[in-house]
Scaffold this active site. Structure first.
Site, PDB file in Angstrom:
ATOM      1  N   LYS A  42       0.812  -1.208   0.000  1.00  0.00           N
ATOM      2  CA  LYS A  42       0.000   0.000   0.000  1.00  0.00           C
ATOM      3  C   LYS A  42       0.852   1.267   0.000  1.00  0.00           C
ATOM      4  O   LYS A  42       0.536   2.240  -0.682  1.00  0.00           O
ATOM      5  CB  LYS A  42      -0.940  -0.008   1.205  1.00  0.00           C
ATOM      6  CG  LYS A  42      -2.083  -1.022   1.085  1.00  0.00           C
ATOM      7  CD  LYS A  42      -3.059  -0.848   2.232  1.00  0.00           C
ATOM      8  CE  LYS A  42      -4.290  -1.735   2.050  1.00  0.00           C
ATOM      9  NZ  LYS A  42      -3.962  -3.158   2.135  1.00  0.00           N
ATOM     10  N   ARG A  99      -7.186  -8.074  -8.810  1.00  0.00           N
ATOM     11  CA  ARG A  99      -7.877  -9.350  -8.982  1.00  0.00           C
ATOM     12  C   ARG A  99      -9.356  -9.068  -9.187  1.00  0.00           C
ATOM     13  O   ARG A  99      -9.789  -7.914  -9.144  1.00  0.00           O
ATOM     14  CB  ARG A  99      -7.710 -10.225  -7.738  1.00  0.00           C
ATOM     15  CG  ARG A  99      -8.128  -9.514  -6.445  1.00  0.00           C
ATOM     16  CD  ARG A  99      -8.091 -10.404  -5.239  1.00  0.00           C
ATOM     17  NE  ARG A  99      -8.203  -9.674  -3.989  1.00  0.00           N
ATOM     18  CZ  ARG A  99      -9.319  -9.231  -3.444  1.00  0.00           C
ATOM     19  NH1 ARG A  99     -10.455  -9.418  -4.060  1.00  0.00           N
ATOM     20  NH2 ARG A  99      -9.316  -8.594  -2.288  1.00  0.00           N
ATOM     21  N   HIS A 140     -14.470  -3.706   9.352  1.00  0.00           N
ATOM     22  CA  HIS A 140     -13.771  -3.249   8.145  1.00  0.00           C
ATOM     23  C   HIS A 140     -13.948  -4.207   6.972  1.00  0.00           C
ATOM     24  O   HIS A 140     -13.182  -4.160   6.014  1.00  0.00           O
ATOM     25  CB  HIS A 140     -12.273  -3.035   8.409  1.00  0.00           C
ATOM     26  CG  HIS A 140     -11.991  -2.136   9.561  1.00  0.00           C
ATOM     27  ND1 HIS A 140     -12.403  -0.822   9.612  1.00  0.00           N
ATOM     28  CD2 HIS A 140     -11.346  -2.358  10.736  1.00  0.00           C
ATOM     29  CE1 HIS A 140     -12.023  -0.274  10.746  1.00  0.00           C
ATOM     30  NE2 HIS A 140     -11.395  -1.180  11.449  1.00  0.00           N
ATOM     31  N   ASN A 171      -7.067  -3.406  -5.837  1.00  0.00           N
ATOM     32  CA  ASN A 171      -7.107  -4.862  -5.730  1.00  0.00           C
ATOM     33  C   ASN A 171      -6.841  -5.439  -7.113  1.00  0.00           C
ATOM     34  O   ASN A 171      -7.640  -5.254  -8.035  1.00  0.00           O
ATOM     35  CB  ASN A 171      -8.463  -5.329  -5.205  1.00  0.00           C
ATOM     36  CG  ASN A 171      -8.613  -5.003  -3.732  1.00  0.00           C
ATOM     37  OD1 ASN A 171      -7.914  -5.541  -2.884  1.00  0.00           O
ATOM     38  ND2 ASN A 171      -9.525  -4.094  -3.427  1.00  0.00           N
ATOM     39  N   GLU A 226      -3.074   6.633   8.133  1.00  0.00           N
ATOM     40  CA  GLU A 226      -3.818   7.636   7.380  1.00  0.00           C
ATOM     41  C   GLU A 226      -4.827   8.334   8.278  1.00  0.00           C
ATOM     42  O   GLU A 226      -5.250   7.793   9.299  1.00  0.00           O
ATOM     43  CB  GLU A 226      -4.562   6.992   6.205  1.00  0.00           C
ATOM     44  CG  GLU A 226      -3.640   6.451   5.134  1.00  0.00           C
ATOM     45  CD  GLU A 226      -4.392   5.838   3.980  1.00  0.00           C
ATOM     46  OE1 GLU A 226      -3.781   5.722   2.907  1.00  0.00           O
ATOM     47  OE2 GLU A 226      -5.575   5.480   4.147  1.00  0.00           O
TER      48      GLU A 226
END
Length: 655
Positions: A116, A292, A235, A290, A200
């Site tokens: 990330k 995929r 989440h 992502n 973040e």
């Protein structure tokens, strides 16, 4: 096009890929662990090969075994589905070296977007908007705490290599940062083998909006519009929809451009999803990509009429994208509900067991079900506890909502806990139906979505009718075993006792010349009807009742008025007192899993809510806390122990 592909996954996604491949005339090869030898995806494919024992690291994560099976079976390509090896650049590279096509993006794109922090740096160069935060390589805890202070609380700690909601913690104040960081890193190591994190700014009422992108090897890249995935617990997404409610054309175009720019920045090929966090005012920031197919891809398929798996196979075979951007359009509205084996009342803890009863709404007319399990199948502790995905597509959002609410009322699962009833409450709630979406919706409306409700007496009556039907089936073959209350010129009476949660019900049956009467509490009336094939249809007094009843010995799961109720019949004369040596001061394992750490030292006073023990189940951490002030008398387990659901873990002395 390929002649044969290997599907390196399991469950509903493996079944889904097999269906699309079959339509294209492509043969499929399944792989399975010992836990999945009789699974649906094995039967869905043309041939199947064993990988190894149930743990994923010994089966579905063994890329070397998967490649060897692909070569031995004559497959030309491997489709990784999602999860497991789908975003593993080393596996994608190993496929290429072995002469196999990896049906996904090039390893370089997976690598660029896999971390990330690195992906954020790439997106900044590409001009894609970013959330304020720290994405650096220095992982010193003191530095991370300092950076969190600079960003300003609340902050979100996220595993750099993460996904699926694992390795994420919201931190409200500096005093909580160190513990949240340690927990996040433990979970990240267990899930991804990498404990690096980024930090973040946490937006207080954000929406989670993602854009489906698709690119080919001929330089073409399109977006297939957005999905709103704001409704989440822990989440993790539970409801998704397309298009996003309230999305205006200008913002859709801007987010689509940003997503295509993100894909182009890493030389992307195939299906991918660019995820954004959006403020209520419409401003949006890149979160991650992502690399995929996503779990929620069916809603995009529903509103665009595109088979995304077919596109994956065509692009991987070297064909150009079937449609250009100006040929794509949104048609209607679609919702997807993820049906999980989990207990919403226990903070959505996974539920493990066998599906003893399964009845689903009919497919067609806007209803689609993607599932990899059926009645009699087990949900094991080794894999994700998803049972199915329920997709509803209508001409408008209101129509799709009505279809979803009706379908959820007809979805019956017994044998383990599920979130079906909870999902039904969400889609009919004023906030969700009104489009008041953000990632805190579930927590903010917890009292409405997870209410403590009394057991309807109709559910008890349905259980009674199921027991009477079972008794009648026995007496059909043995008249001396009849329990129908027949007496010569007399009235007979009997009592059946049931427990539902903390409530106990005495159902009094009275047999007379005029028929049968049922009394439960203060309610009494004539009872007539039948229970056939797990459906109870009966009249009780002036009320006509229809309910589903799954009977398993003395246990009954009743589906009535959109609710699921678990009742157990028992004999009060034999019940006795519960004299457990730990009494009310015991802590049982809420699910099967591994004990990670014992936190409170025995004998040391703790406050209400203090952490006592940390468990891991299905790669997620779960903390047992003190229900009130007191102290741990003793632990009945040790760090590293694998424990079964219900095992005694802690003996606790309350003040």
């Amino acid at each position: 096009m390929f002649a044969k592909i290997l599907i390196a996954n399991r469950g509903e996604i493996a079944c889904r890929i097999a269906r699309s491949a079959r339509r294209l005339g492509v043969a499929t090869v399944a792989v399975f662990s010992d836990a999945d030898a009789g699974a649906r995806h094995v039967a869905a494919c043309d041939e199947a090969h064993r990988l190894g024992p149930p743990p994923a690291r010994e089966s579905y994560l063994r890329g070397d075994l998967i490649i060897a099976i692909a070569q031995r079976s004559g497959a030309q390509a491997i489709h990784p589905g999602y999860g497991f090896l789908s975003e593993n650049e080393d596996f994608a590279e190993a496929c290429r070296r072995s002469g196999l096509v990896f049906i996904g993006p090039p390893p370089s794109a997976i690598r660029a977007m896999g971390l990330k922090a690195e992906s954020k740096r790439l997106m900044a160069k590409a001009g894609v908007p970013l959330t304020p935060g720290y994405h650096g390589a220095d992982q010193d805890p003191a530095l991370l705490a300092d950076e969190a202070g600079k960003i300003g609380y609340p902050v979100l700690i996220k595993a750099s290599a993460g996904g699926g909601g694992k390795g994420m913690r919201i931190v409200e104040k500096p005093a909580d940062f160190a513990a949240a960081l340690a927990s996040c890193q433990r979970e990240a190591r267990a899930s991804f083998g990498d404990d690096a994190v980024l930090i973040e700014k946490y937006l207080t009422r954000p929406r989670h909006i993602e854009i489906q992108v698709f690119a080919d090897t001929h330089g073409n890249c399109v977006h297939l519009f957005e999905r709103d995935c704001s409704v989440q617990r822990r989440h993790q997404k539970v409801l998704e929809e397309a298009p996003a409610p309230g999305m205006i054309a200008e913002r859709r175009a801007a987010m689509g451009r940003a997503a295509v720019d993100a894909a182009a920045a890493v030389g992307y090929v195939g299906a991918g999803t660019v995820e954004f966090i959006a403020n209520q005012d419409g401003t949006f920031y890149f979160m991650e990509m992502n690399t995929r197919l996503q779990v929620e891809h069916p809603v995009t398929e529903a509103v665009t009429g595109v088979d995304l798996v077919e596109w994956q196979l065509r692009v991987a075979a070297g064909e150009p994208l079937p449609l250009a951007q100006d040929q794509l359009a949104i048609r209607g509205h679609a919702l997807e509900a993820r049906i999980y084996a989990e207990n919403p009342a226990k903070n959505f803890l996974p539920s493990i067991g066998t599906i003893t009863h399964l009845r689903t709404p009919p497919e067609g007319a806007g209803v689609r079900i993607d599932s990899g399990v059926g009645q009699g199948d087990a949900i094991s502790p080794y894999y994700d506890p998803m049972i199915a995905k329920l997709i509803c597509h209508g001409a408008s959002r209101d129509e799709a909502l009505a279809l979803m609410a009706a379908a959820l009322r007809r979805y019956e699962v017994a044998g383990l806990a599920t979130n079906v009833e909870f999902l039904g409450r969400v889609v009919t709630s004023r906030a969700f139906a009104g489009g008041e979406l953000d990632t805190g919706l579930i927590e903010r409306h917890r009292a409405e979505l997870l209410p403590a409700l009394a057991t309807p007496l109709e559910a008890v009556a349905a259980a009674v009718l199921a027991d009477l039907a079972a008794e009648a089936s026995v007496s059909d073959s043995d008249p001396w075993a009849a329990r129908d209350g027949w007496r010569l010129s007399l009235t007979a009476q009997r009592t059946l006792t049931y427990r539902c949660g903390e409530e106990t019900f005495a159902a009094v049956l009275e047999y007379g010349r005029a028929g049968m009467r049922l009394g439960i509490g203060e309610r009494s009336g004539p009872l007539s009807g039948k229970c056939i094939d797990a459906r109870a249809a009966f009249a009780w007094g002036d009320t006509q009742v229809s309910a589903g009843v799954a009977r398993d010995g003395m246990r009954h799961t009743v589906f009535f008025a959109g609710r699921r109720l678990d009742l157990e019949r028992f004999d009060p004369m034999l019940a006795g007192d519960d004299d457990d040596d730990a009494g009310d001061a015991s802590f049982a394992a809420p699910m099967s899993g591994k004990v990670l750490s014992l936190i409170a030292a025995p004998g040391t006073p703790v406050d209400k809510g203090a952490a006592l023990l940390v468990m891991e189940a299905m790669k997620m951490e779960h903390t047992l806390t003190a229900p009130r002030a007191g102290r741990v008398r003793e632990y009945r387990c040790a760090a590293g122990d694998q424990v079964e659901e219900g095992a005694l873990l802690i003996v606790f002395d309350a003040e």
